[in-house]
Design an enzyme around this catalytic site. Structure first.
Site, PDB file in Angstrom:
ATOM      1  N   ARG A   1       0.816  -1.217   0.000  1.00  0.00           N
ATOM      2  CA  ARG A   1       0.000   0.000   0.000  1.00  0.00           C
ATOM      3  C   ARG A   1       0.856   1.275   0.000  1.00  0.00           C
ATOM      4  NH1 ARG A   1      -2.413  -3.478  -1.454  1.00  0.00           N
ATOM      5  NH2 ARG A   1      -4.386  -4.348  -0.725  1.00  0.00           N
TER       6      ARG A   1
ATOM      7  N   SER B   1     -11.465   0.617   2.447  1.00  0.00           N
ATOM      8  CA  SER B   1     -10.763   0.086   3.618  1.00  0.00           C
ATOM      9  C   SER B   1     -10.124   1.233   4.395  1.00  0.00           C
ATOM     10  CB  SER B   1      -9.680  -0.909   3.199  1.00  0.00           C
ATOM     11  OG  SER B   1     -10.262  -2.048   2.604  1.00  0.00           O
TER      12      SER B   1
ATOM     13  N   GLU C   1      -5.288   3.826   6.211  1.00  0.00           N
ATOM     14  CA  GLU C   1      -5.117   3.657   4.769  1.00  0.00           C
ATOM     15  C   GLU C   1      -5.771   4.823   4.040  1.00  0.00           C
ATOM     16  OE1 GLU C   1      -6.252   0.377   1.331  1.00  0.00           O
ATOM     17  OE2 GLU C   1      -5.757  -0.304   3.342  1.00  0.00           O
TER      18      GLU C   1
END
Length: 305
Positions: free
Chosen positions: A179, A228, A298
């Site tokens: 990520r 998310s 995130e």
């Protein structure tokens, strides 16, 4: 709240600008959460040349934020005190090329790229169907879902630096990790070149449909959410830690931890960005106390409180 109008000054400094400049534009329609204060300036560039021209003449002291589909973004209630750049139609084009490759603008929805690849018999890009964002975000965060990641299929990415310089990065130069990519934060991605493998269009489309069904059954896809919320810690799943800490359904005002998938936060209609962020921090606190694990956001949180 209103910011001073600097659009006339910018137009005077950039006489050849072809894109649009707007002052004090609400950021609410620009993110899936539907929250946030105004952007001091909203700039929609006509194309990459226009973007480079604009950046080369913009005062380096002015903060810049790029918005794609806004699916992974929380703009705070005080708004964005600089220029918010929205990549328009010219950045949303997708073209299939020889050698099982697809070239996509940074503003192209991930699902659009997945569909174009599927119809051309290019396998390996189906996972993009499971990412509710645009290609620019996938590049910046090494977006991934359902067993695939951007690093698995990217050949190269183009972008423009804060000073207006055009740059190109190979897959290896992107510095991909979970990520995250290692490209400087001030680079605005404009285009990506992907490469897949031979596949049967019908089978690829069936795989994409399975991803669609899986998302619909396990995630709050038709709600005001940001996807998310927290990254999965090494060897663990964020949603399991959140559930174990008793946060499923936890609510602050109109902001709530999804009962369907508790790594998603939901705006039930009138939640402020502050309430959503407070809820996320409360989830982090409870998980830390329950398991000792420090969850990392995130979702990108930007702007003034």
């Amino acid at each position: 709240m209103m910011f001073p109008d600097i659009v006339p000054e910018l137009k005077e400094r950039m006489p050849d600008l072809r894109g649009t400049l707007e002052a004090n534009v609400s950021s609410v329609p620009l993110s899936w959460f539907r929250t946030g204060g105004p952007a001091k300036v909203l700039f929609t560039p006509a194309d990459e040349d226009d973007l480079a021209y604009f950046l080369s003449r913009l005062d380096v002291a002015v903060p810049v934020l790029v918005v794609g589909l806004g699916s992974n973004l929380l703009i705070r209630d005080g708004g964005w005190p600089g220029v918010l750049i929205r990549l328009g139609k010219r950045f949303a084009e997708v073209n299939v090329e020889p050698s099982l490759r697809a070239r996509a603008g940074a503003g192209a929805p991930d699902v659009k790229v997945a569909r174009a690849a599927a119809e051309a018999g290019i396998a390996g890009l189906s996972f993009l169907r499971g990412i509710p964002g645009a290609i620019g975000g996938a590049l910046r965060m090494n977006g991934g879902a359902y067993g695939g990641e951007t690093k698995d299929v990217l050949v190269a990415a183009r972008g423009v630096t804060r000073s207006g310089e055009r740059v190109t990065y190979t897959n290896a130069e992107m510095g991909f990790t979970y990520r995250h990519c290692g490209v400087p934060d001030d680079v605005i991605f404009t285009e990506a070149l992907f490469e897949g493998r031979p596949g049967d269009p019908a089978e690829i489309l069936a795989e994409m449909n399975a991803i669609t069904d899986a998302r619909a059954s396990t995630q709050p896809v038709n709600t005001r959410t940001g996807g998310s919320t927290f990254k999965n810690p090494p060897g663990k799943k964020a949603w399991e830690l959140i559930d174990a800490a008793g946060c499923r359904g936890l609510r602050i005002g109109d902001a709530q931890v999804s009962e369907l998938h508790c790594n998603f936060l939901i705006n039930h209609g009138s939640a402020t960005a502050s309430e959503i962020e407070q809820l996320g921090e409360e989830v982090r606190r409870r998980v830390r106390e329950n398991s000792g694990v420090e969850l990392q956001w995130e979702i990108k949180r930007v702007g003034m409180a």
